[in-house]
Design a protein around this motif. Structure first.
Motif, mmCIF file in Angstrom:
data_model
loop_
_atom_site.group_PDB
_atom_site.id
_atom_site.type_symbol
_atom_site.label_atom_id
_atom_site.label_comp_id
_atom_site.label_asym_id
_atom_site.label_seq_id
_atom_site.Cartn_x
_atom_site.Cartn_y
_atom_site.Cartn_z
ATOM 1 N N TYR A 16 68.325 12.876 64.961
ATOM 2 C CA TYR A 16 69.939 13.025 64.946
ATOM 3 C C TYR A 16 70.361 11.849 64.284
ATOM 4 N N SER A 17 70.056 10.592 64.250
ATOM 5 C CA SER A 17 70.623 9.622 63.822
ATOM 6 C C SER A 17 70.653 9.439 62.410
ATOM 7 N N GLY A 32 75.399 12.720 67.223
ATOM 8 C CA GLY A 32 75.094 13.909 66.408
ATOM 9 C C GLY A 32 74.123 14.780 67.435
ATOM 10 N N GLN A 33 74.062 14.262 68.813
ATOM 11 C CA GLN A 33 73.148 14.765 69.757
ATOM 12 C C GLN A 33 74.182 15.846 70.580
ATOM 13 N N LEU A 93 69.366 12.056 59.949
ATOM 14 C CA LEU A 93 68.871 13.424 59.531
ATOM 15 C C LEU A 93 68.159 13.497 58.113
ATOM 16 N N ARG A 134 76.836 11.244 72.972
ATOM 17 C CA ARG A 134 75.845 12.007 72.422
ATOM 18 C C ARG A 134 76.427 12.514 71.381
ATOM 19 N N TRP A 135 77.625 13.331 71.431
ATOM 20 C CA TRP A 135 78.259 13.797 70.336
ATOM 21 C C TRP A 135 78.511 13.010 69.087
ATOM 22 N N SER A 148 62.855 11.052 69.631
ATOM 23 C CA SER A 148 63.946 12.307 69.500
ATOM 24 C C SER A 148 65.551 11.629 69.156
ATOM 25 N N TYR A 172 74.662 21.929 71.846
ATOM 26 C CA TYR A 172 75.037 23.226 71.027
ATOM 27 C C TYR A 172 74.880 24.398 71.802
ATOM 28 N N LEU A 221 67.787 22.552 60.859
ATOM 29 C CA LEU A 221 66.816 21.757 61.319
ATOM 30 C C LEU A 221 65.400 22.473 61.743
ATOM 31 N N LEU A 278 67.853 24.127 68.533
ATOM 32 C CA LEU A 278 67.990 23.065 67.478
ATOM 33 C C LEU A 278 69.231 23.803 66.335
#
Ligand code: UDP
Ligand code: GLC
Ligand code: MN
Length: 333
Positions: free
Chosen positions: A195-196, A311-312, A198, A307-308, A191, A315, A240, A236
């Motif tokens: 995000y790393s 890209g995680q 995309l 995380r931010w 997972s 949201y 995505l 998500l």
């Protein structure tokens, strides 16, 4: 010819739930291989009953623990010393070849073709691609290999305090010797990688065959509302959502539709409902045993920043637009 098997490991009831979803996903995709679950003594009887309905063999094994707090601290995962227990899989010598899968993995299609590969085949680790990730690997059971692995653990330990460090030290030509032992990433899509990178995920993600919920936050730490089909505290980004299925929701669908009814039956309605708010529609995976961490678990501001940056962003929670707006307002005042 001796049989071939998928093997997983669960030392406690939470990972056992993961193993149930994994087993169900393998069965749903009509695997022709045997399924073996290695479990710790700690796994509760009703969980064993459900595992036995999904797996051909449920074997209790001794817990092996690296006890290597220093290296585990570097991964911020003090809990992973027990992953040394995974090494027991080499003792399954009644099978000629096996595929090990972490209990936090789930298959999206039939992957029996992995048995065409040789030991040790695995996919690159998303954090250090010259190492393989030990969440999914093809191996050949052998007492000799098992003893050599244990000797390595005792003599030099593991550079990450878990099985992945010691396995990469043992199978140390994996990165260079034979490209056929590099499993395509779609057999162990973590997972984190979504995000790393995309664009790559958008290009190749649709071919994913195995999802790996790698990292501290496991599917069973969330809770789910079966009515709305929503995993609490998870959503998500909409771009995505258009390109791939939401794997966390898929995990929860399998859990609620197949695993939960079996668990309810195994626990008996009364025991199972204890501690649950009857009227509440959401189902917390943690309701069966040890209380699950808060949903979602509290993270330190440093971890949240990491995380931010990866890209995680959360949201729906701490990083929601409302929260950010409030923060900005407080700065501006
Ligand atoms: N595991 C377990 N009990 C534990 C921790 C780990 O049974 O307390 C097993 C389980 O099969 C799990 C694997 O070891 O999937 C590796 O741990 P995890 O998946 O948490 O590591 P990650 O993939 O997040 O690095
Ligand atoms: C990794 C792997 C996991 C392994 C752990 C400890 O991140 O995903 O399977 O058990 O590290 O080495
Ligand atoms: Mn894992």
């Amino acid at each position: 010819m001796a049989g071939e098997a998928f093997v997983t490991l669960a030392t406690n009831d939470n990972y056992a739930k993961g193993a149930m979803v994994l087993g169900r996903s393998l069965r749903n995709h009509n695997t022709t291989k045997k399924l073996v679950a290695l479990i710790g003594l700690q796994v509760a009887e009703p969980c064993r009953t459900v595992l036995s309905s999904l797996y051909d063999e449920v074997c209790v094994v001794d817990i092996l623990d690296s006890g290597d707090a220093a290296h585990l601290a570097m991964m911020k995962r003090p809990d992973l010393g027990v992953t040394f227990t995974k090494l027991h899989c080499w003792t399954l010598t009644r099978y000629s070849k096996c595929v090990f899968m972490d209990a936090d993995t789930m298959v999206l299609s039939n992957i029996d073709e992995l048995f065409d590969r040789e030991e040790l085949s695995a996919a690159p680790d998303p954090g250090w691609p010259d190492c393989f990730n030990s969440g999914v690997f093809v191996f050949k059971p052998s007492n000799e290999t098992y003893n050599k692995l244990l000797a390595l653990c005792t003599e030099t330990g593991s550079f990450d305090g878990g099985d992945q460090g010691v396995l990469n030290s043992y199978f140390n030509t994996w990165a260079t010797a034979d490209i056929s032992k590099h499993l395509p990433f779609i057999y162990n899509l973590s997972s984190i990688a979504i995000y790393s990178y995309l664009p790559a995920f958008k290009q190749y993600g649709r071919d994913a065959k195995v999802v790996h919920f790698l990292g501290k936050m496991k599917p069973w730490n969330y809770s789910y509302n079966p009515q709305s089909g929503q995993v609490k505290g998870h959503s998500l980004p909409s771009d995505l959502r258009q390109v791939h299925p939401d794997y966390l929701t898929l995990w929860w669908e399998l859990y609620t539709n197949y695993v939960l009814p079996a668990l309810r039956q195994a626990y008996g309605q009364t025991a199972f409902n204890t501690g649950c708010v009857e009227e509440e529609v959401s189902v917390a995976a943690g309701e069966l045993s040890a209380p699950a961490p808060p949903h979602p678990p509290q993270v330190s501001s440093e971890e949240r920043k990491q995380r931010w940056e990866a890209g995680q962003a959360d949201y729906m929670g701490a990083d929601s637009f409302d929260n950010i707006e409030r923060k900005l307002d407080s700065f501006l005042k």
